[in-house]
Design an enzyme around this catalytic site. Structure first.
Site, mmCIF file in Angstrom:
data_model
loop_
_atom_site.group_PDB
_atom_site.id
_atom_site.type_symbol
_atom_site.label_atom_id
_atom_site.label_comp_id
_atom_site.label_asym_id
_atom_site.label_seq_id
_atom_site.Cartn_x
_atom_site.Cartn_y
_atom_site.Cartn_z
ATOM 1 N N SER A 1 0.839 -1.198 0.000
ATOM 2 C CA SER A 1 0.000 0.000 0.000
ATOM 3 C C SER A 1 0.871 1.244 0.000
ATOM 4 C CB SER A 1 -0.885 0.015 1.245
ATOM 5 O OG SER A 1 -1.473 1.298 1.389
ATOM 6 N N TYR B 1 -0.358 -0.240 9.911
ATOM 7 C CA TYR B 1 -0.661 -0.705 8.551
ATOM 8 C C TYR B 1 0.484 -0.389 7.589
ATOM 9 C CZ TYR B 1 -3.606 -0.893 4.277
ATOM 10 O OH TYR B 1 -4.141 -1.161 3.045
ATOM 11 N N LYS C 1 2.668 -3.015 5.533
ATOM 12 C CA LYS C 1 2.644 -2.991 4.065
ATOM 13 C C LYS C 1 4.042 -2.801 3.476
ATOM 14 C CE LYS C 1 -1.680 -3.638 2.986
ATOM 15 N NZ LYS C 1 -2.068 -4.986 2.516
#
Ligand code: NAI
Length: 297
Positions: free
Chosen positions: A153, A166, A170
């Site tokens: 991401s 996150y 990622k």
């Protein structure tokens, strides 16, 4: 040009009960892949579970004349990962493709980030990829063929507010992908990653007016190409969304070399160090070291 097929290839797609994973599963199955549709069936924050999401996608695939099997295990544990791979082996006796796509969100500013937000996110995204890919790896090595696609991401690659957990997971997947590319090379195993943007339940509230252009179906062609036998690259990362596809890469600038380096030299030559012109894009650590050693010669 001929259409790209996946005839007889066995693909595991995690988190394929909705969003991007569902789109990947439908398309690969439409093109002849035999698909394990894995999904824990919980909510965006990873709580809860259920069987309907994965089963609905399997039913859709079957209704369109394709072949798929549902799996409801969590990628977040080694046992879950092993069971997901076993489902492919039990059903079709092989595994050719792993698409690490399952994901959850537990956003908070770094100040408010706690273990309950960090651990599950690392477990699903980053360790989840280890948990599923490692048992598949053994079979891919044995058969001298494999394709792995990890869903990274921009939140990690470029940074985004409120997503330390996150983003770390990622970007960790990018590191995993690059190492798998190096280790898989001699077995014809290729690993690549995407940084997608698409309207799914995970993002529908935050994408604004562009949301309707960002269909999940516009991410799938990139994933399918990276998962295909003809994919020419390994260890690479592609940004995609709304039909745009672009390569994201890590470049190294020429920088400076000074055998008597001092902190004042670093200060005084800072603009030269940061100058992006003439950068190189090393394929792996050895290539980066070769650049560094050349400057020492
Ligand atoms: P989504 O929420 O529709 O899909 C994620 C799926 O993963 C869900 O169906 C969920 O049930 C499943 N899942 C969650 N935890 C699981 C577990 N432990 N085991 C198995 N399945 C599990 O959201 P979306 O957008 O389709 O996300 C797919 C991937 O793409 C995720 O990894 C996400 O982080 C990533 N991504 C999505 C972006 C977007 O713009 N939609 C942007 C960047 C990355």
């Amino acid at each position: 040009m001929a259409e790209l097929g996946f005839d007889g290839k066995v693909a595991i797609i995690t988190g394929a009960g909705g969003g991007l994973g569902r789109s990947h599963a439908l398309e690969l199955a439409r093109r002849g892949a035999l698909v394990v549709v894995n999904d824990l069936g919980g909510s965006v924050d990873g709580t809860g579970s259920g069987t309907t999401a994965a089963q609905a996608v399997v039913d859709e695939i079957a209704a369109a004349g394709g072949e798929a099997v549902a799996n409801y295990e969590s990628v977040a544990t080694p046992e879950g990962g092993a069971a997901i791979v076993q489902s492919a082996l039990d059903t079709w006796g092989r595994v050719d493709i792993v698409i690490n796509n399952a994901g959850i969100l537990r956003d908070a500013s770094f100040k408010n980030m706690d273990a309950a937000k960090v651990n599950p996110v690392l477990d699903v995204h980053l360790k989840g990829a280890f948990n599923v890919t490692q048992p598949a790896w053994e079979h891919m090595r044995g058969q001298g063929y494999g394709r792995i696609v990890c869903t990274a991401s921009g939140a990690g690659v470029f940074g985004n507010f409120g997503q330390a957990n996150y983003g770390a997971a990622k970007m960790g997947l990018v590191g995993l992908t690059r190492v798998l590319a190096v280790e898989g090379a001699k077995y014809n195993i290729k690993a690549n990653a995407i940084a997608p943007v698409a309207k799914t339940r995970m993002t529908e509230d935050i994408l604004g007016p562009a949301a309707d252009k960002l269909r999940p179906e516009l991410i799938t062609p990139v994933v399918a190409w990276l998962a295909h036998a003809d994919c020419p690259v390994s260890g690479e990362l592609y940004s995609c969304g709304g039909g745009r596809v672009a390569r994201v890469f890590l470049g190294v600038s020429p920088g400076i070399t000074d055998p008597d380096l001092t902190v004042e030299t670093v200060r005084d030559r800072w603009d030269e160090i940061r100058d992006e012109s003439g950068y190189e894009v090393p394929a792996d650590l050895n290539a980066e070291l070769a650049i560094a050693f050349k400057s020492l010669a």
